[in-house]
Scaffold this motif. Structure first.
Motif, PDB file in Angstrom:
ATOM      1  N   GLU A  21      73.510 108.949  25.365  1.00 53.17           N
ATOM      2  CA  GLU A  21      73.379 108.616  26.901  1.00 53.17           C
ATOM      3  C   GLU A  21      71.984 107.620  26.788  1.00 53.17           C
ATOM      4  O   GLU A  21      72.155 106.580  27.916  1.00 53.17           O
ATOM      5  CB  GLU A  21      72.873 110.000  27.695  1.00 53.17           C
ATOM      6  N   ARG A  24      73.572 104.283  25.949  1.00 55.30           N
ATOM      7  CA  ARG A  24      74.383 104.035  27.297  1.00 55.30           C
ATOM      8  C   ARG A  24      73.669 103.403  28.251  1.00 55.30           C
ATOM      9  O   ARG A  24      74.051 102.240  28.970  1.00 55.30           O
ATOM     10  CB  ARG A  24      75.275 104.980  27.758  1.00 55.30           C
ATOM     11  N   LEU A  31      76.643  99.330  31.155  1.00 49.44           N
ATOM     12  CA  LEU A  31      76.376  99.408  32.723  1.00 49.44           C
ATOM     13  C   LEU A  31      75.703  98.312  33.313  1.00 49.44           C
ATOM     14  O   LEU A  31      75.757  98.334  34.462  1.00 49.44           O
ATOM     15  CB  LEU A  31      75.495 100.916  32.816  1.00 49.44           C
ATOM     16  N   TYR A 125      72.916 105.257  37.612  1.00 51.31           N
ATOM     17  CA  TYR A 125      73.582 106.128  36.536  1.00 51.31           C
ATOM     18  C   TYR A 125      72.913 107.398  36.540  1.00 51.31           C
ATOM     19  O   TYR A 125      71.600 107.336  36.143  1.00 51.31           O
ATOM     20  CB  TYR A 125      73.839 105.307  35.459  1.00 51.31           C
ATOM     21  N   THR A 128      76.709 111.500  32.124  1.00 50.41           N
ATOM     22  CA  THR A 128      78.196 111.778  32.052  1.00 50.41           C
ATOM     23  C   THR A 128      78.215 113.197  31.610  1.00 50.41           C
ATOM     24  O   THR A 128      77.674 113.816  30.640  1.00 50.41           O
ATOM     25  CB  THR A 128      78.806 110.976  30.561  1.00 50.41           C
ATOM     26  N   TYR A 207      88.637 110.920  31.195  1.00 51.39           N
ATOM     27  CA  TYR A 207      89.016 109.710  31.665  1.00 51.39           C
ATOM     28  C   TYR A 207      90.486 109.360  31.251  1.00 51.39           C
ATOM     29  O   TYR A 207      90.898 109.671  29.844  1.00 51.39           O
ATOM     30  CB  TYR A 207      88.177 108.735  31.031  1.00 51.39           C
ATOM     31  N   THR A 232      83.916 110.219  23.052  1.00 51.64           N
ATOM     32  CA  THR A 232      83.088 109.621  24.056  1.00 51.64           C
ATOM     33  C   THR A 232      84.048 108.653  25.042  1.00 51.64           C
ATOM     34  O   THR A 232      85.037 108.107  24.577  1.00 51.64           O
ATOM     35  CB  THR A 232      81.869 108.635  23.361  1.00 51.64           C
ATOM     36  N   ASN A 233      83.515 108.359  26.203  1.00 51.06           N
ATOM     37  CA  ASN A 233      84.052 107.396  26.939  1.00 51.06           C
ATOM     38  C   ASN A 233      83.624 106.101  26.316  1.00 51.06           C
ATOM     39  O   ASN A 233      82.756 105.606  25.932  1.00 51.06           O
ATOM     40  CB  ASN A 233      83.774 107.741  28.368  1.00 51.06           C
ATOM     41  N   TYR A 238      83.387 103.135  33.181  1.00 54.91           N
ATOM     42  CA  TYR A 238      82.380 102.823  33.920  1.00 54.91           C
ATOM     43  C   TYR A 238      82.056 101.721  34.951  1.00 54.91           C
ATOM     44  O   TYR A 238      81.582 101.455  35.824  1.00 54.91           O
ATOM     45  CB  TYR A 238      81.052 103.036  33.342  1.00 54.91           C
ATOM     46  N   GLU A 261      83.185 114.296  26.057  1.00 52.93           N
ATOM     47  CA  GLU A 261      83.011 113.813  27.413  1.00 52.93           C
ATOM     48  C   GLU A 261      83.965 113.746  28.322  1.00 52.93           C
ATOM     49  O   GLU A 261      85.092 113.759  28.108  1.00 52.93           O
ATOM     50  CB  GLU A 261      82.345 112.276  27.241  1.00 52.93           C
ATOM     51  N   LYS A 263      85.144 112.896  32.691  1.00 56.33           N
ATOM     52  CA  LYS A 263      85.059 111.592  33.544  1.00 56.33           C
ATOM     53  C   LYS A 263      83.776 111.505  33.761  1.00 56.33           C
ATOM     54  O   LYS A 263      82.966 112.370  34.135  1.00 56.33           O
ATOM     55  CB  LYS A 263      85.914 112.078  34.801  1.00 56.33           C
ATOM     56  N   PRO A 264      83.177 110.263  34.081  1.00 56.08           N
ATOM     57  CA  PRO A 264      81.989 109.962  34.466  1.00 56.08           C
ATOM     58  C   PRO A 264      81.574 110.691  35.845  1.00 56.08           C
ATOM     59  O   PRO A 264      82.428 110.644  36.747  1.00 56.08           O
ATOM     60  CB  PRO A 264      81.786 108.428  34.483  1.00 56.08           C
TER      61      PRO A 264
END
Length: 266
Positions: A21, A24, A31, A125, A128, A207, A232-233, A238, A261, A263-264
């Motif tokens: 995280e 990310r 992001l 953000y 997730t 996702y 992971t996504n 995102y 993970e 959905k966000p």
């Protein structure tokens, strides 16, 4: 004497997810992307970015006006600067103040994506969500190399865009009582793999388009570990400015992988 306790499975996963995280949410990570511009032979201005940009047989070029500058490879540039040919899935960074400008090549086309740490997608953000770590989703499999890498064309979240990856082999494993197979692509480190997949949770709790799983290099007998807790996504979960690949058709698992993970957060 001090006795050091071995971290539990859940603690190891929590530490990994915290670090993931943090990466990310880096100030110049995906992001922070504020736009995606496909370069053509016609010079164009890009919002929030100095210069006029275009591309040609020699690769991307920027022409900076008087008073404009960029920093490329640690060197300040003015006037016209040619980035040279950018390799597929490669990229070069140019810096303008706090903004890092990604100059990249995706699906045979040159693109520009500014990354601004003030981008609302990044500043808003909050993390997730993910399934709780469960050892039953960590399984061993067998890596079976192909006679030679197979060029594999996959779709993209961008309509009309295709990616081609060399698949060195497949991974065979048993999960939820099913014998399954995943086509593997080369990973970020030598000998490792990257697997793109969907499953019965895709579009429900996870996702819809894809998830990604890193797999370490196989043992001498071909044994590998697939820890779906660490699925992971990709960036496309995102931001609309991503060009993520879709999994090959054979990587659509016919089970619900309730791990990794989700959905966000909205």
């Amino acid at each position: 004497m001090t006795v050091t306790e071995t971290p539990t499975f859940a603690e190891e996963w929590a530490d990994w997810h915290t670090r993931h995280e943090a990466a990310r949410a880096d100030g110049h990570g995906f992001l922070a992307i504020t736009g995606l511009t496909w370069l053509t032979a016609e010079p164009q201005r890009i919002a929030g970015v100095p210069g006029e940009w275009w591309t040609g047989p020699g690769g991307p070029v920027v022409r900076l006006a008087d008073g404009e500058e960029l920093v490329v490879g640690g060197t300040t540039v003015h006037g016209e600067h040619a980035f040279g040919e950018v390799p597929e899935r490669g990229g070069v960074d140019a810096v303008a103040g706090d903004v890092v400008i990604e100059v990249a090549r995706r699906g045979g086309a040159d693109v520009v994506r500014p990354r601004d740490p003030a981008n609302p997608v990044l500043t808003a953000y909050t993390g997730t969500p993910a399934y709780e770590a469960d050892p039953r989703w960590r399984v061993t499999g067998t890596y079976v190399p192909f006679d030679q890498p197979r060029p594999t064309t996959v779709g993209s979240v961008v309509e009309g865009l295709e990616h081609v990856y060399d698949a060195p082999g497949r991974i065979e494993f048993t999960l939820e009582g099913r014998e399954l197979t995943l086509t593997a692509f080369d990973g970020a480190t030598p000998g490792s793999f990257m697997v793109l997949f969907t499953d019965e949770t895709s579009g429900v709790t996870t996702y819809a388009a894809n998830r990604s799983l890193k797999v370490g290099a196989p043992d001498a007998d071909g044994t590998v570990v697939l820890d779906f807790n660490r699925a992971t996504n990709l960036p496309c979960a995102y931001t609309v400015f991503a060009t993520c690949p879709l999994p090959p058709a054979e990587n659509r698992l016919p089970i619900a992988v309730e791990a990794g993970e989700k959905k966000p957060a909205a």
